[in-house]
Design a protein around this motif. Structure first.
Motif, PDB file in Angstrom:
ATOM      1  N   GLU A  89      -9.335  -0.866  20.994  1.00 30.12           N
ATOM      2  CA  GLU A  89      -8.394   0.526  21.239  1.00 30.12           C
ATOM      3  C   GLU A  89      -8.503   1.040  19.790  1.00 30.12           C
ATOM      4  N   THR A  90      -8.243   0.356  18.666  1.00 30.08           N
ATOM      5  CA  THR A  90      -7.808   0.671  17.218  1.00 30.08           C
ATOM      6  C   THR A  90      -8.967   1.111  16.560  1.00 30.08           C
ATOM      7  N   GLU A  91     -10.260   1.078  17.107  1.00 30.19           N
ATOM      8  CA  GLU A  91     -11.226   1.473  16.429  1.00 30.19           C
ATOM      9  C   GLU A  91     -12.033   2.568  17.148  1.00 30.19           C
ATOM     10  N   ASP A  92     -12.817   3.388  16.454  1.00 33.86           N
ATOM     11  CA  ASP A  92     -13.597   4.729  17.010  1.00 33.86           C
ATOM     12  C   ASP A  92     -14.850   4.650  17.257  1.00 33.86           C
ATOM     13  N   PRO A  93     -15.436   5.200  18.126  1.00 31.79           N
ATOM     14  CA  PRO A  93     -16.592   5.357  18.451  1.00 31.79           C
ATOM     15  C   PRO A  93     -17.656   5.903  17.198  1.00 31.79           C
ATOM     16  N   THR A  94     -18.903   5.260  16.889  1.00 32.62           N
ATOM     17  CA  THR A  94     -19.620   5.732  15.919  1.00 32.62           C
ATOM     18  C   THR A  94     -21.002   5.491  16.415  1.00 32.62           C
ATOM     19  N   ALA A  95     -21.943   6.043  15.564  1.00 34.17           N
ATOM     20  CA  ALA A  95     -23.671   6.107  15.892  1.00 34.17           C
ATOM     21  C   ALA A  95     -23.934   4.707  16.207  1.00 34.17           C
ATOM     22  N   GLU A  96     -23.350   3.550  15.567  1.00 32.67           N
ATOM     23  CA  GLU A  96     -23.728   2.351  15.411  1.00 32.67           C
ATOM     24  C   GLU A  96     -23.283   1.413  16.460  1.00 32.67           C
ATOM     25  N   ASN A  97     -22.040   1.971  17.078  1.00 31.31           N
ATOM     26  CA  ASN A  97     -21.621   0.924  18.149  1.00 31.31           C
ATOM     27  C   ASN A  97     -21.810   1.793  19.497  1.00 31.31           C
ATOM     28  N   LYS A  98     -21.358   1.195  20.699  1.00 31.02           N
ATOM     29  CA  LYS A  98     -21.670   1.681  22.085  1.00 31.02           C
ATOM     30  C   LYS A  98     -20.288   2.046  22.545  1.00 31.02           C
ATOM     31  N   GLN A  99     -19.230   2.524  21.827  1.00 29.40           N
ATOM     32  CA  GLN A  99     -17.946   2.729  22.108  1.00 29.40           C
ATOM     33  C   GLN A  99     -17.888   3.959  22.814  1.00 29.40           C
ATOM     34  N   CYS A 100     -17.316   4.243  23.728  1.00 33.69           N
ATOM     35  CA  CYS A 100     -17.172   5.623  24.826  1.00 33.69           C
ATOM     36  C   CYS A 100     -16.676   6.527  23.689  1.00 33.69           C
ATOM     37  N   PRO A 101     -17.583   7.682  23.642  1.00 30.74           N
ATOM     38  CA  PRO A 101     -17.225   8.752  22.716  1.00 30.74           C
ATOM     39  C   PRO A 101     -16.394   9.714  23.322  1.00 30.74           C
ATOM     40  N   LEU A 105     -10.510  11.922  24.528  1.00 35.37           N
ATOM     41  CA  LEU A 105     -10.473  12.843  25.453  1.00 35.37           C
ATOM     42  C   LEU A 105      -9.776  12.326  27.010  1.00 35.37           C
ATOM     43  N   VAL A 106     -10.091  11.126  26.978  1.00 34.88           N
ATOM     44  CA  VAL A 106      -9.570  10.385  28.199  1.00 34.88           C
ATOM     45  C   VAL A 106      -8.134  10.049  28.151  1.00 34.88           C
ATOM     46  N   LEU A 107      -7.671   9.617  26.706  1.00 38.63           N
ATOM     47  CA  LEU A 107      -6.282   9.390  26.535  1.00 38.63           C
ATOM     48  C   LEU A 107      -5.704  10.669  26.654  1.00 38.63           C
ATOM     49  N   LEU A 108      -6.099  11.649  26.084  1.00 46.03           N
ATOM     50  CA  LEU A 108      -5.445  12.848  26.122  1.00 46.03           C
ATOM     51  C   LEU A 108      -5.154  13.289  27.595  1.00 46.03           C
ATOM     52  N   VAL A 109      -6.057  13.247  28.359  1.00 43.21           N
ATOM     53  CA  VAL A 109      -6.048  13.968  29.769  1.00 43.21           C
ATOM     54  C   VAL A 109      -5.367  13.117  30.676  1.00 43.21           C
TER      55      VAL A 109
END
Ligand code: HEM
Length: 149
Positions: A89-101, A105-109
């Motif tokens: 949760e403390t990291e961000d999606p990047t082109a190098e990982n497969k984290q949900c981009p 938005l999901v957290l905000l909504v």
């Protein structure tokens, strides 16, 4: 807002909506648990089940309980163990990982839904049930509209 955020993180922790992950190892890797290490060879298929991590009783007290204020104050330190988005949760999606981009938005909504719900309704009752593979169901059995708006 701090409590609202914590409640949404807790919902995603206790029942990650996409619990299963899998992928082929691109290189030899070693995965560590608290007290063991597992060698995975390049090309091998890895399968993961997020709740093993997000409900780890060695990390989370009362791991099976929904604790709305779990991530308030000092509890924020536990956010690095929340993996619903396929990464910490403390990291961000990047082109190098497969984290949900769609993570932010999901957290905000989710937060907006939660706040709107409590603004609209004073009280409600629900029935909950646990389906084995597909997560929980929540059925609203009564809703009483807020008198103040
Ligand atoms: C509750 C809602 C959501 C959950 C739980 C969720 C969870 C995930 C997870 C676990 C993955 C990794 C899948 C894997 O490789 O195993 C993923 C990937 C992805 N998600 Fe989400 N997601 C949600 C909503 C969204 C939204 C709203 C968007 C777009 C607006 C989005 C866009 C994507 C995309 C494009 C990927 C692929 C990323 C990649 O392969 O590098 N997701 N999501």
């Amino acid at each position: 807002m701090i409590l609202t955020k914590s409640v949404v993180f807790e919902a995603l922790r206790i029942e990650p909506p996409v619990p299963f992950q899998y992928g082929k190892a691109r290189e030899n890797i070693v995965v560590h648990s608290h007290d063991a290490a597992f060698e995975i060879k390049k090309g091998e298929m890895i399968f993961g089940y997020q709740p093993f991590a997000t409900k780890d009783p060695r990390i989370f007290n009362d791991a099976e309980e929904f604790v709305g204020n779990r991530f308030v104050g000092d509890g924020e330190k536990l956010l690095k163990y929340v993996y619903w988005s396929n990464g910490r949760e403390t990291e961000d999606p990047t082109a190098e990982n497969k984290q949900c981009p769609g993570k932010d938005l999901v957290l905000l909504v989710s937060r907006v839904f939660l706040v709107e719900f409590f603004l609209r309704y004073d009280t409600f009752t629900v029935e909950t049930a646990k389906a084995l593979a597909l997560g929980s169901t929540v059925t609203f059995t009564s809703l009483i509209k807020a008198t103040t708006i």
